[in-house]
Design an enzyme around this catalytic site. Structure first.
Site, PDB file in Angstrom:
ATOM      1  CB  THR A 102     -10.250  -5.401  -5.262  1.00 29.35           C
ATOM      2  OG1 THR A 102      -9.742  -6.255  -4.231  1.00 29.35           O
ATOM      3  CG2 THR A 102      -9.129  -4.512  -5.789  1.00 29.35           C
ATOM      4  CE1 TYR A 152      -9.646   8.887   9.106  1.00 24.44           C
ATOM      5  CE2 TYR A 152      -7.882   7.818   7.872  1.00 24.44           C
ATOM      6  CZ  TYR A 152      -8.817   8.836   7.998  1.00 24.44           C
ATOM      7  OH  TYR A 152      -8.915   9.800   7.021  1.00 24.44           O
TER       8      TYR A 152
END
Length: 328
Positions: free
Chosen positions: A240, A166
């Site tokens: 998270t 990426y």
């Protein structure tokens, strides 16, 4: 001594969302979320609501591979194919900008000297994008991950993206095999880790007292943030923070790093808000642990047990030693 022999054994209110009948309802801002209830303010979604207020964040509620988790050391599986992590700094020191984001102390690396890691559970090389700090209002809380149900005073998270597949962090974060996050627990001691001392000494940390404050750091040696161990625990999980994409491989190092009590106090004096707003400490910036859902927790720590294939069998009757001072 490795922390697994010392450490791993210690190791909302109801609300109503009113939807306007007007044709042009403004899009929910991507940054509209919080860890704690907002004092004297309007509703901002805390972790239990992240997946409900924005459809793009639905994995926060319905995902099956969410992070953080509670690591039960008796359930770990020894994987002999987990090699040590390889850190590649090119022999150079690095720089970055330290921010008060209102939620974290965030050190975002500049692009002049790149830091990559490989090995361990990684198939690809991953590039360091950001270092993020989580910490508690009290010494017995502050880490996102738990070990045998117990928290540490803080947690350093080194966030890397897969630069082989990426082009940048944003693309990688929403893509398979996109992220690797190295987690290092923080523990209070008389002396501090050399790298964290650069971030948390009084002259530096007071530069980012309020939200959106920033301060440039140079001449950083990334190797100094890593504890002296090649042992770790790893599992497949998620970011998270919203949108909680399940694209992260977590690596939890088997030793903590240390900060002083004064440095922890300085962290707790950082504000979530700007100077004109009410003071609200950034501490307790943690997402609650999420269900493991039968995920495999692997480790390269050899317990001298017979080899076991994951996830069909669990290691039985593992014995741990712990030094009393780690329990304090």
């Amino acid at each position: 001594m490795d922390i697994i022999w010392e450490l791993f054994i210690i190791l909302h209110a109801n609300f109503i969302i009113c939807i306007s009948a007007q044709p042009n309802v403004p899009k929910i801002h991507e940054g509209w979320w919080a860890y704690k209830e907002v004092v004297q303010g309007s509703f901002v979604p805390v972790p239990s609501f992240w997946g409900l207020v924005n459809s793009a964040w639905n994995l926060c509620s319905v995902g099956k591979r969410q992070s953080p988790v509670n690591i039960e050391t008796s359930h770990m599986i020894f994987d002999p194919f987990l090699t040590p992590i390889r850190l590649n700094t090119g022999g150079r020191k690095v720089g970055g900008t330290m921010y008060n984001t209102g939620r974290h102390v965030s050190l975002r690396m500049d692009k002049e000297h790149l830091v990559n890691i490989s090995g361990g559970p990684m198939t690809y090389s991953h590039r360091l994008e950001e270092i993020r700090l989580h910490f508690g209002s009290e010494d017995g809380q502050g880490s996102e991950h738990l070990l045998n149900g117990q928290a540490f005073s803080g947690e350093v998270q080194l966030i890397h993206y897969n630069h082989e597949l990426y082009t940048n962090y944003t693309e990688a974060a929403k893509s398979p095999n996109g992220l690797v996050i190295v987690s290092i627990f923080m523990k209070i001691a008389e002396t501090s880790n050399a790298f964290l001392n650069r971030m948390l000494n009084r002259d530096t940390i007071t530069r980012i007292t309020y939200k959106n404050d920033a301060y440039l750091l140079t001449g950083l040696n990334i190797e100094e943030i890593y504890p002296e161990t090649s042992s770790f625990i790893t599992y497949d999980g998620s970011m998270t923070i919203p949108p909680c994409f399940e694209t992260a491989t977590w690596i939890l190092m088997n030793k903590p790093v240390y900060i002083t009590r004064m440095q922890m106090h300085s962290l707790r004096l950082l504000s979530q808000n700007q100077p004109s707003q009410i003071f609200l400490s950034m501490s307790d910036n943690v997402r609650p642990v999420q269900p493991l859902n039968n995920r495999c927790i692997r480790t390269n720590i050899n317990f001298s047990m017979q080899g076991k294939d994951c996830p069909n069998n669990r290691a039985q009757k593992l014995q741990y030693r712990v030094n009393e001072w780690l329990l304090k």
